[in-house]
Write an enzyme that holds these catalytic residues in place. Sequence first.
Site, PDB file in Angstrom:
ATOM      1  N   GLY A   1       0.848  -1.135  -0.025  1.00  0.00           N
ATOM      2  CA  GLY A   1       0.086  -0.058   0.161  1.00  0.00           C
ATOM      3  C   GLY A   1       0.930   1.065   0.015  1.00  0.00           C
ATOM      4  O   GLY A   1       1.064   1.892  -0.910  1.00  0.00           O
TER       5      GLY A   1
ATOM      6  N   CYS B   1     -10.020  22.147  16.895  1.00  0.00           N
ATOM      7  CA  CYS B   1     -10.032  22.429  18.368  1.00  0.00           C
ATOM      8  C   CYS B   1      -9.767  21.123  18.998  1.00  0.00           C
ATOM      9  O   CYS B   1     -10.353  20.468  19.696  1.00  0.00           O
ATOM     10  CB  CYS B   1     -11.376  22.868  18.905  1.00  0.00           C
ATOM     11  SG  CYS B   1     -11.887  24.319  17.949  1.00  0.00           S
TER      12      CYS B   1
HETATM   13  C1  LIG Z   1      -2.667  -2.282   5.581  1.00  0.00           C
HETATM   14  C2  LIG Z   1      -2.477  -3.475   5.082  1.00  0.00           C
HETATM   15  C3  LIG Z   1      -1.779  -3.814   4.282  1.00  0.00           C
HETATM   16  C4  LIG Z   1      -0.845  -2.573   3.416  1.00  0.00           C
HETATM   17  O1  LIG Z   1       0.447  -2.186   4.347  1.00  0.00           O
HETATM   18  P1  LIG Z   1       1.223  -1.205   3.773  1.00  0.00           P
HETATM   19  O2  LIG Z   1       1.983  -1.005   4.960  1.00  0.00           O
HETATM   20  O3  LIG Z   1       0.606   0.081   3.366  1.00  0.00           O
HETATM   21  O4  LIG Z   1       2.090  -1.726   2.536  1.00  0.00           O
HETATM   22  C5  LIG Z   1      -1.412  -5.218   3.283  1.00  0.00           C
HETATM   23  N1  LIG Z   1      -2.213  -6.234   3.918  1.00  0.00           N
HETATM   24  C6  LIG Z   1      -3.097  -5.865   4.970  1.00  0.00           C
HETATM   25  C7  LIG Z   1      -3.721  -7.281   5.337  1.00  0.00           C
HETATM   26  C8  LIG Z   1      -3.290  -4.834   5.383  1.00  0.00           C
HETATM   27  O5  LIG Z   1      -4.023  -4.568   6.500  1.00  0.00           O
END
Ligand SMILES: *Cc1c(COP(=O)(O)O)cnc(C)c1O
Length: 423
Positions: A276, A345
Site C-alpha cells: 500500500g 479544536c
Molecule cells: C494495511 C495492510 C496492507 C498494506 O500495508 P502497507 O504498509 O501500506 O504496505 C497489506 N495487507 C493488509 C492485510 C493490511 O491490513
Amino acid sequence: MHHFAYRSGVLHCEGVSLEAIAAELGTPTYVYSDATLRRHYKVLADAFADVRHLIAYAVKANSNLGVIATLASLGAGADVVSGGEMLRAMKAGVPASRIVFSGVGKSADEIALGLTHGIHQFNVESLPELERISSIAVKMGKRAPIAFRVNPHVDAGGHAHISTGSAEHKFGIAWHEADAAYDAARSLPGIEPVGIAVHIGSQIFRVAPFKEAWTKVANLVRGLRARGFAISRLDFGGGLGVPYKPGDDPDSPAVYAAQAREVLGDLGVELILEPGRLIAGNAGVMMSRVEYVKERDGRTFVILDSGMNDLIRPALYSAHHEVLPVREPAPDAPLAPVDLVGPVCESTDRFAKDRPMPPMKAGDLVAFMTAGAYGATLSSQYNTRPLVAEALVRGDAWAVVRRRPSFEDMIALEGAPDWISGG
Ligand SMILES: *Cc1c(COP(=O)(O)O)cnc(C)c1O
C-alpha cells in the site's frame, strides 16, 4: 523516488505547478503523481518478474478511484478490507478475480458480496469467520477460496500502532494453531483452503522480520502439503516502508524481492503481495495555506488551513512529514523553529513542533510531502470541515479526482427528527 520538485522557484508535481492547482481547487488539497504511482508499481512488478505473482494493491492506503484505476490499468489487483473498498476496486477496473478480501471483522453482507463476484480469495482471521463464510457459501451453492492469515508472532519493529504480527494483536490465527485451523477448513463444505497469508505491519524498513514471518508460513505450506492439502498460494502481505525524512533508508524492493525468492525456493506457489504505502506514499502531497502566524509565549505558531481531520498521521502515530514551502525559499533564507498547527479544536492538531522553517506569512502555500498513503483515506469532516479535495497529475495535465463537498453535500444525510418541529 518521486516526481515533486522545484521548477523556476515553484514546487511542481511532474509538469504542473502546485500553485496553479491551489488557485483553481483551493486548499487543503491532495495532489498525486501518475508517474510516481506507475514507477513504484513497476519497480515492484519488475523485481518479481520471474515469479508467478499477484500484486494486490492495499486499497486502504489510498482508495481514490483515480489512483486505483491508474494501478488497475497496469494490471494491479486489490487487497480490500471492506465491501466498500471491494466495490471501489471493481469500479476502478480491478477484476474480481484479482481481489483479496482481508480484515478481521468481515460482515455477512461483505462475505456474500465477495462470493457473488467471485473474488480471488478471502484471507480468514478466525474460526468463527471461517464457519460464517462456509455457511454463506453453501447457501449460495459455492465454495469460498480461503487463506488463513497467520499471526507469526514476529515483532516488526515499527511504530507500535502499525505493527500487527505479535500475540497481543487482534490479527490472524496463531501460527502454532494453523494445522488445526486447516483441518477445520477441510471439514467445512463451503471452504476451499488454497493458501496462507501473513502481514506483520507497516512502515517496516528492514527485511529481516519479513524473512522470519515468511519462513514460518513457507514451512507451514510444506507441512500442510505433506498432510494432503493443495496449498497453491502464499500471501506475503504488505508493509515495506518508505522514506519520510532525509536519512530514512528502507531496504529496497529489489532486496525485498531477492529475500522473497530465497524463502519461496522451489515451493511453486502463486505469490501474492499487498503493498500500500510503498506504492502510494511518495506519490502524493497535501497542500495547505498559511492562515496566520501567531507569536505567543516565545513560540511561533504557523496556523494552517489544514488540520488533523485532513492528515491525521502526525496526531495518530506521531508521524513525521517534511513540509516544503511551495515557493522555493532563497538558499540563504534563515531557518527558525515553528509549530505547524491546524485550526481544529484539539491539542493534537499539530503537524510538527519546533520545526525549522524559513520565514512564512499568511497566504503562503506549503506541501506536506509523502502524504499519498494513509492521508486522504483517513480524512474526516470533524469540526464540519469539508473533506479534502484530491487532484491527479499526469505530465502537464491534471484532473480533479475528488471535488470538495459543499456545505449542503456535507449535511445531506442528516436531519432533525420530526418531533422537534412538532410534525
Ligand atoms: C494495511 C495492510 C496492507 C498494506 O500495508 P502497507 O504498509 O501500506 O504496505 C497489506 N495487507 C493488509 C492485510 C493490511 O491490513
